[in-house]
Design an enzyme around this catalytic site. Structure first.
Site, PDB file in Angstrom:
ATOM      1  N   ARG A   1       0.852  -1.188   0.000  1.00 49.33           N
ATOM      2  CA  ARG A   1       0.000   0.000   0.000  1.00 49.33           C
ATOM      3  C   ARG A   1       0.885   1.235   0.000  1.00 49.33           C
ATOM      4  O   ARG A   1       1.836   1.350   0.771  1.00 49.33           O
ATOM      5  CB  ARG A   1      -0.962  -0.003   1.183  1.00 49.33           C
ATOM      6  CG  ARG A   1      -0.345  -0.162   2.558  1.00 49.33           C
ATOM      7  CD  ARG A   1      -1.426  -0.016   3.626  1.00 49.33           C
ATOM      8  NE  ARG A   1      -1.069  -0.565   4.915  1.00 49.33           N
ATOM      9  CZ  ARG A   1      -0.353   0.062   5.848  1.00 49.33           C
ATOM     10  NH1 ARG A   1       0.119   1.270   5.615  1.00 49.33           N
ATOM     11  NH2 ARG A   1      -0.081  -0.530   6.998  1.00 49.33           N
TER      12      ARG A   1
ATOM     13  N   HIS B   1      -1.955   3.341   6.874  1.00 50.98           N
ATOM     14  CA  HIS B   1      -3.148   2.529   7.121  1.00 50.98           C
ATOM     15  C   HIS B   1      -4.421   3.257   6.702  1.00 50.98           C
ATOM     16  O   HIS B   1      -5.285   2.689   6.042  1.00 50.98           O
ATOM     17  CB  HIS B   1      -3.194   2.185   8.606  1.00 50.98           C
ATOM     18  CG  HIS B   1      -4.416   1.433   9.022  1.00 50.98           C
ATOM     19  ND1 HIS B   1      -4.709   0.166   8.555  1.00 50.98           N
ATOM     20  CD2 HIS B   1      -5.435   1.764   9.857  1.00 50.98           C
ATOM     21  CE1 HIS B   1      -5.834  -0.252   9.095  1.00 50.98           C
ATOM     22  NE2 HIS B   1      -6.308   0.695   9.880  1.00 50.98           N
TER      23      HIS B   1
ATOM     24  N   TYR C   1       7.632   3.988  10.374  1.00 52.81           N
ATOM     25  CA  TYR C   1       7.746   2.540  10.385  1.00 52.81           C
ATOM     26  C   TYR C   1       8.176   1.998   9.024  1.00 52.81           C
ATOM     27  O   TYR C   1       8.392   0.795   8.877  1.00 52.81           O
ATOM     28  CB  TYR C   1       6.439   1.877  10.838  1.00 52.81           C
ATOM     29  CG  TYR C   1       5.230   2.106   9.950  1.00 52.81           C
ATOM     30  CD1 TYR C   1       4.954   1.268   8.872  1.00 52.81           C
ATOM     31  CD2 TYR C   1       4.360   3.161  10.191  1.00 52.81           C
ATOM     32  CE1 TYR C   1       3.852   1.471   8.065  1.00 52.81           C
ATOM     33  CE2 TYR C   1       3.252   3.376   9.390  1.00 52.81           C
ATOM     34  CZ  TYR C   1       3.000   2.528   8.327  1.00 52.81           C
ATOM     35  OH  TYR C   1       1.904   2.742   7.529  1.00 52.81           O
TER      36      TYR C   1
END
Length: 725
Positions: free
Chosen positions: A282, A286, A297
């Site tokens: 992606r 999120h 991250y």
């Protein structure tokens, strides 16, 4: 020294890669359709993120940008009758399934877009924005997208929550004799969820035509697969359940399509489930329009490397190199996709200076809030209703459990859609309590002994119910096991009708027993009525005698809502009358019964405590009215009967056996005092168990559960304040 022998897995597990020959032989129409669909999804997602950044998407915006290859590749090979379900990140799957189902001819990239495109994208965006023109009337939003007409079973906000439901639809496809399949999409996070793994096992055991499609984008929010999984190759899970599995590069749409074609061949041949793991990435975090690197991250370098492998660029490059299309036509396609999304955004919003806002007329009406929590029971109109007190034909005395098995056999004779399932229901001469007696012999293919995996088989029953071709009757061996299956009952079955717009029917019956007094301890002895009454969407019935069980079960099986049928272990061997030959009468849902008339006190109870209440009243010689509630859900409470009694007696006692903390009477007592405060001569009184859970110790179990002595004591206390006149 011991002898060691390597064991082989029963199911194949392989990695599939496309090659030059595959691209050379792929049809221009297939490649073109994938490219068009992919760019429409891409521009849709860009528009969604843009509107979200302006505060026009209330809630999350889980973008699928970068992951389109998994959706367009897998869905390109499906037939019209195939169905799909998705996760919280499911816009791309929803759009791909809707477009492929609705568009018969795509044309070449760069030509005018098919007419169906505008309405599909507009209605999908309207749903994500919470607007009335959406497929679920704005109630589902981004994470609960459903459109039955195109076989889109729904996206699901509970990680892994849609997997058991998908298995139910797959079971229905198989049972109906079709070769249709179901694809359940979920991410790497869901691959560690118990309900998903339970469904792997169940689908393999029953050879269901279900593809578990794992979109491994390598991060569950910000946690990488490698951090939380011993083997980050998630397709390794399949062979352990004897499920053939493929790992494929999800950034290569053709490779995904080829893997799906192999999986489809396996499933359509009746060989059972498959698993496809597509490695995707992606582009954004999120939720929202920031990259993962903004949250530290992921690195910018990693994101750049994956962006160079963009699935749409991969597809375009291969097509241009084979002169299937041109760069100019692809640019024209991109422009057309952008233009249609600009039109759609303009149709849903209005400009206020430099700001955008939702067009006011597109919002759902506020009164729509409660629409569709449950049905209106019109399906029960015209049924013949009977009550034991007024029944004039011959009766016979039978045990409660025998009446339960007889009415189930009768309904299965009359209705071939009824399917019974649960642990040990097909064994032991009628399950653990005799309620399924005779069914295995009469209907061996319609009674399913399940593995010990309550979340999976309850969810499978829910999926069957939503599919609509069959009526599942699911048995949970003990009421405590409802909490093992809590997600499927409370988050899925109870919410589905309302969540997906208000019109979806969920005709499932879930039976269970309350086993207080059996010595089975804290985890096998609860009365769940209080918890279920707090969950809108569930109907609850609690028969106290064989005659009522027959009528209430007939109503439950005819109802289009989920119905919980509570049974009490103390009642199974109790005797009562049922008609000699008539098992086709109904007792209305939402209708209480006056079990004993009286003038001084209204006693409200259910199940085994009805008889205990009558016995206590008669032992004390009191003039009390005992009402058997029978229906316990909020919509099913018979306020006409309850209110008439309260206005007569002016005193109320609620009697239940279970513990204080899980008490049904808490809700009921509060509601009575709000409705009938002016008629009450004293506060609503209650009999219930202790605060502590029932224990294995016979003495402590007795102390935990209410009994006839507790009823007598409370009645004696109440009578001291009641005038004898």
């Amino acid at each position: 020294m011991p002898t060691n022998k390597s064991l082989k897995l029963l199911a194949p597990w392989k990695q599939l890669k496309s090659n030059t020959k595959d691209w050379d032989s792929a049809s221009a129409e297939k490649l073109g359709a994938m490219l068009i669909c992919g760019h429409l999804i891409r521009e849709f997602e860009k528009t969604t993120l843009n509107l979200a950044s302006k505060g026009l998407v209330h809630g999350p915006a889980h973008s699928s940008i970068g992951q389109e290859g998994g959706a367009i590749g897998s869905i390109s090979s499906l037939k019209m009758g195939d169905m799909v379900s998705g996760s919280h990140r499911g816009h791309h799957q929803f759009i791909a399934k809707s477009l492929y189902h609705s568009v018969s001819e795509w044309g070449a990239p760069g030509s005018s877009l098919p007419d169906a495109v505008y309405d599909i994208l507009k209605n999908t965006l309207a749903e994500i924005m919470g607007l009335a023109p959406g497929y679920c009337n704005g109630r589902g939003g981004s994470m609960h997208l459903r459109w039955d007409e195109v076989g889109m079973l729904g996206t699901n906000a509970i990680v892994g929550g849609g997997t058991p439901l998908a298995a139910g639809t797959a079971w229905s496809c198989k049972r109906a004799g079709t070769d249709n399949v179901v694809i359940n999409y979920f991410g790497d996070g869901a691959a560690n969820i118990g309900s998903v793994l339970e469904t792997f096992n169940l689908a393999a055991a029953w050879k269901l035509p279900l593809c578990f499609f794992v979109e491994n984008n390598q991060f569950a929010v910000s946690t990488s697969v490698a951090e939380v999984t011993g083997d980050s190759r998630l397709s390794a899970r399949g062979p352990g359940f004897n499920i053939p599995s493929w790992q494929v590069d999800g950034m290569d749409p053709l490779a995904v399509a080829l893997a799906m074609e192999e999986a489809l061949k396996h499933m359509r041949a009746g060989k059972g489930p498959t698993l496809v793991e597509a490695i995707v990435y992606r582009e954004f975090h999120h939720s929202g329009g920031l990259p993962g690197s903004a949250f530290r991250y992921r690195s910018k370098e990693e994101e750049a490397e994956w962006k160079e492998r963009d699935p749409l660029e991969c597809l375009a490059r291969e097509m241009v190199s084979r002169e299937v299309t041109t760069t100019e036509k692809i640019e024209s396609l991109k422009s057309a996709a952008q233009e249609i999304m600009v039109r759609i955004a303009d149709d849903l919003t209005v400009k206020n200076g430099a700001n955008l806002s939702i067009k006011p007329e597109l919002w759902p009406k506020k009164e729509f809030c409660n629409f569709g929590i449950r049905g209106n029971l019109s399906e029960l109109e015209g049924t013949r209703c009977e009550e034991l007190a007024a029944y004039s034909k011959p009766l016979k005395e039978v045990k409660f459990a025998e009446a339960a098995s007889q009415v189930m056999l009768r309904r299965m004779e009359k209705d071939e859609s009824i399917i019974v399932m649960g642990e040990d229901v097909h064994r032991l001469g009628g399950g653990t309590n005799g309620v399924t007696k005779g069914i295995p012999e009469r209907f061996p293919d319609r009674i399913l002994g399940t593995p010990i995996s309550e979340n999976a088989f309850v969810g499978l029953g829910g999926g069957m119910a939503m599919d609509g071709r069959f009526k599942p009757v699911v048995e949970l061996m003990y009421a405590d096991f409802f909490w093992v299956a809590a997600d499927q009952i409370f988050n899925q079955v109870a919410k589905a009708r309302h969540m997906y717009g208000g019109n979806l029917e969920v005709p499932i019956v879930i039976r269970t027993k309350i086993a207080m007094g059996t010595g089975y301890g804290s985890q096998h002895s609860i009365d769940p009525a209080g918890a279920f009454a707090m969950s809108p969407g569930l109907r609850i019935v609690a028969p106290s005698n064989p005659f009522d069980y027959v009528g209430l079960m007939n109503s439950a099986l005819a109802c289009k809502d989920p119905v919980i049928v509570l049974e009490h272990v103390d009642l199974y061997n109790s005797l009562g009358n049922i008609p000699v030959e008539d098992l086709d009468y109904f007792i209305p849902l939402g209708k209480a019964a006056v079990a004993k008339p009286g003038e001084k006190v209204t006693i409200l109870s259910y199940l085994s405590m009805v008889k205990h209440s009558i016995d206590a009243v008669e032992a004390l010689g009191l003039d009390a009215e005992v009402i058997d509630l029978r229906s316990l859900d909020r919509a099913g409470l018979d306020w006409d009967t309850i209110g008439e009694s309260i206005r007569k007696t002016n005193n109320v006692l609620i009697v239940e056996q279970g513990t204080l903390g899980n008490s049904y009477g808490t809700m009921l007592g509060d509601e009575i005092q709000r409705r009938y405060f002016d008629w009450l001569d004293q506060p609503v009184q209650r009999v219930h168990g202790a605060e502590g859970w029932p224990s294995v110790s016979k003495v402590l179990e007795s102390a935990a559960n209410a009994d006839i002595d507790d009823i007598k004591a409370k009645l004696s206390e109440m009578m001291k304040t009641i005038s004898p006149l």
